[in-house]
Design a protein around this motif. Sequence first.
Motif, mmCIF file in Angstrom:
data_model
loop_
_atom_site.group_PDB
_atom_site.id
_atom_site.type_symbol
_atom_site.label_atom_id
_atom_site.label_comp_id
_atom_site.label_asym_id
_atom_site.label_seq_id
_atom_site.Cartn_x
_atom_site.Cartn_y
_atom_site.Cartn_z
ATOM 1 N N LEU A 1 0.816 -1.206 0.000
ATOM 2 C CA LEU A 1 0.000 0.000 0.000
ATOM 3 C C LEU A 1 0.853 1.261 0.000
ATOM 4 N N SER A 2 0.284 2.331 -0.534
ATOM 5 C CA SER A 2 0.922 3.649 -0.417
ATOM 6 C C SER A 2 0.723 4.160 1.012
ATOM 7 N N GLY A 3 1.420 5.251 1.329
ATOM 8 C CA GLY A 3 1.289 5.813 2.668
ATOM 9 C C GLY A 3 -0.135 6.235 2.986
ATOM 10 N N GLY A 4 -0.803 6.876 2.037
ATOM 11 C CA GLY A 4 -2.178 7.299 2.259
ATOM 12 C C GLY A 4 -3.124 6.129 2.392
ATOM 13 N N GLU A 5 -2.944 5.086 1.568
ATOM 14 C CA GLU A 5 -3.781 3.892 1.664
ATOM 15 C C GLU A 5 -3.597 3.201 3.004
ATOM 16 N N LEU A 6 -2.353 3.140 3.450
ATOM 17 C CA LEU A 6 -2.078 2.490 4.727
ATOM 18 C C LEU A 6 -2.725 3.250 5.873
ATOM 19 N N ARG A 7 -2.687 4.563 5.825
ATOM 20 C CA ARG A 7 -3.295 5.340 6.905
ATOM 21 C C ARG A 7 -4.805 5.175 6.917
ATOM 22 N N ARG A 8 -5.418 5.120 5.741
ATOM 23 C CA ARG A 8 -6.863 4.885 5.694
ATOM 24 C C ARG A 8 -7.207 3.479 6.193
ATOM 25 N N ALA A 9 -6.329 2.516 5.926
ATOM 26 C CA ALA A 9 -6.536 1.170 6.459
ATOM 27 C C ALA A 9 -6.459 1.175 7.981
ATOM 28 N N GLU A 10 -5.527 1.965 8.519
ATOM 29 C CA GLU A 10 -5.425 2.067 9.980
ATOM 30 C C GLU A 10 -6.677 2.712 10.570
ATOM 31 N N LEU A 11 -7.249 3.682 9.844
ATOM 32 C CA LEU A 11 -8.499 4.283 10.311
ATOM 33 C C LEU A 11 -9.643 3.271 10.253
ATOM 34 N N ALA A 12 -9.608 2.366 9.282
ATOM 35 C CA ALA A 12 -10.603 1.301 9.249
ATOM 36 C C ALA A 12 -10.504 0.441 10.505
ATOM 37 N N ALA A 13 -9.278 0.188 10.968
ATOM 38 C CA ALA A 13 -9.101 -0.562 12.213
ATOM 39 C C ALA A 13 -9.714 0.189 13.391
ATOM 40 N N VAL A 14 -9.591 1.512 13.367
ATOM 41 C CA VAL A 14 -10.196 2.308 14.432
ATOM 42 C C VAL A 14 -11.711 2.135 14.431
ATOM 43 N N PHE A 15 -12.325 2.195 13.257
ATOM 44 C CA PHE A 15 -13.780 2.056 13.191
ATOM 45 C C PHE A 15 -14.221 0.644 13.555
ATOM 46 N N VAL A 16 -13.433 -0.366 13.190
ATOM 47 C CA VAL A 16 -13.745 -1.729 13.612
ATOM 48 C C VAL A 16 -13.684 -1.836 15.130
ATOM 49 N N ARG A 17 -12.740 -1.128 15.715
ATOM 50 C CA ARG A 17 -12.590 -1.131 17.180
ATOM 51 C C ARG A 17 -13.678 -0.299 17.857
ATOM 52 N N ALA A 18 -14.104 0.810 17.229
ATOM 53 C CA ALA A 18 -15.097 1.729 17.798
ATOM 54 C C ALA A 18 -14.706 2.177 19.208
ATOM 55 N N PRO A 19 -13.569 2.878 19.350
ATOM 56 C CA PRO A 19 -13.097 3.272 20.679
ATOM 57 C C PRO A 19 -13.899 4.435 21.258
ATOM 58 N N VAL A 20 -13.803 4.599 22.566
ATOM 59 C CA VAL A 20 -14.377 5.783 23.200
ATOM 60 C C VAL A 20 -13.399 6.944 23.122
ATOM 61 N N CYS A 21 -12.112 6.629 22.904
ATOM 62 C CA CYS A 21 -11.082 7.668 22.819
ATOM 63 C C CYS A 21 -9.997 7.226 21.858
ATOM 64 N N LEU A 22 -9.626 8.109 20.931
ATOM 65 C CA LEU A 22 -8.543 7.853 19.986
ATOM 66 C C LEU A 22 -7.452 8.888 20.188
ATOM 67 N N LEU A 23 -6.213 8.422 20.322
ATOM 68 C CA LEU A 23 -5.033 9.280 20.348
ATOM 69 C C LEU A 23 -4.197 8.951 19.119
ATOM 70 N N ALA A 24 -4.004 9.917 18.224
ATOM 71 C CA ALA A 24 -3.307 9.691 16.961
ATOM 72 C C ALA A 24 -2.099 10.606 16.871
ATOM 73 N N ASP A 25 -0.911 10.019 16.761
ATOM 74 C CA ASP A 25 0.338 10.777 16.734
ATOM 75 C C ASP A 25 0.766 11.026 15.289
ATOM 76 N N GLU A 26 0.638 12.269 14.832
ATOM 77 C CA GLU A 26 1.036 12.722 13.503
ATOM 78 C C GLU A 26 0.480 11.836 12.377
ATOM 79 N N PRO A 27 -0.826 11.657 12.311
ATOM 80 C CA PRO A 27 -1.413 10.765 11.304
ATOM 81 C C PRO A 27 -1.359 11.296 9.877
ATOM 82 N N LEU A 28 -1.112 12.584 9.687
ATOM 83 C CA LEU A 28 -1.076 13.150 8.336
ATOM 84 C C LEU A 28 0.329 13.213 7.765
ATOM 85 N N ARG A 29 1.320 12.845 8.547
ATOM 86 C CA ARG A 29 2.706 12.984 8.108
ATOM 87 C C ARG A 29 2.981 12.103 6.893
#
Length: 237
Positions: free
Chosen positions: A138-166
Amino acid sequence: MGLTSPESDVLLADSVGMRFGARKILTSATLRARAGEVRVLFGRNGIGKSTLLRIAAGLTSPDTGVVHFLGRPRLRTSLASLAREGLFWLPDHDLFSHAFSLRTQLGFFRSQFAGQEVEEAAALCGITSLLDQHPSALSGGELRRAELAAVFVRAPVCLLADEPLRGGSPADAEGIGQLFRTLANRGAAVVVSGHEVSLLSLMADQVTWCTAGTTYELGIPADAAQHERFRAEYLGT
């Protein structure tokens, strides 16, 4: 700067101090996360914002200060214990293993946490066609969107994201920002760090500035942009 009402926050790292050897990184820094809110954490490289996020996530123990989560002080905590209660830590390095497909790894998340279905999260994040790919393809952007998919699968009450746009393109960043906004609209408390001021300000409800060992809550992005010291020392205007 310390806060006096931890019960009003999903997460609060309050009056945190941290030293690495002779170097004092944080002296009295505070970070809060509130349900339904996207908070952006700004600060120059090496100033301590990643350390503050790691402390809030239970990855690092502070020398002073305390982390509150879901209204309770956690004098001794860990990422594993906070994760069981609904915290998701999105690091600035790879979240996934390269040994398995995205579908398999998102399925791992789904088997542990009763969040969104894998296919639904993949469609939301625009990675349906990538589910059977391995992260290394995957490209960097695709990988980050995949990681966000993991967040939605998890459905957390709190998300802490360190430099996700880098390292991502402006188009990727805009889409990722919309996903953070969607997560907050669903009730999660979201904290995002980074240097992409224009893009991050578009998604933010509140701005916190980390500088000189402490933090300042600057309010909404429009107010932050008018803060004289923030403009001079961080924005360079």
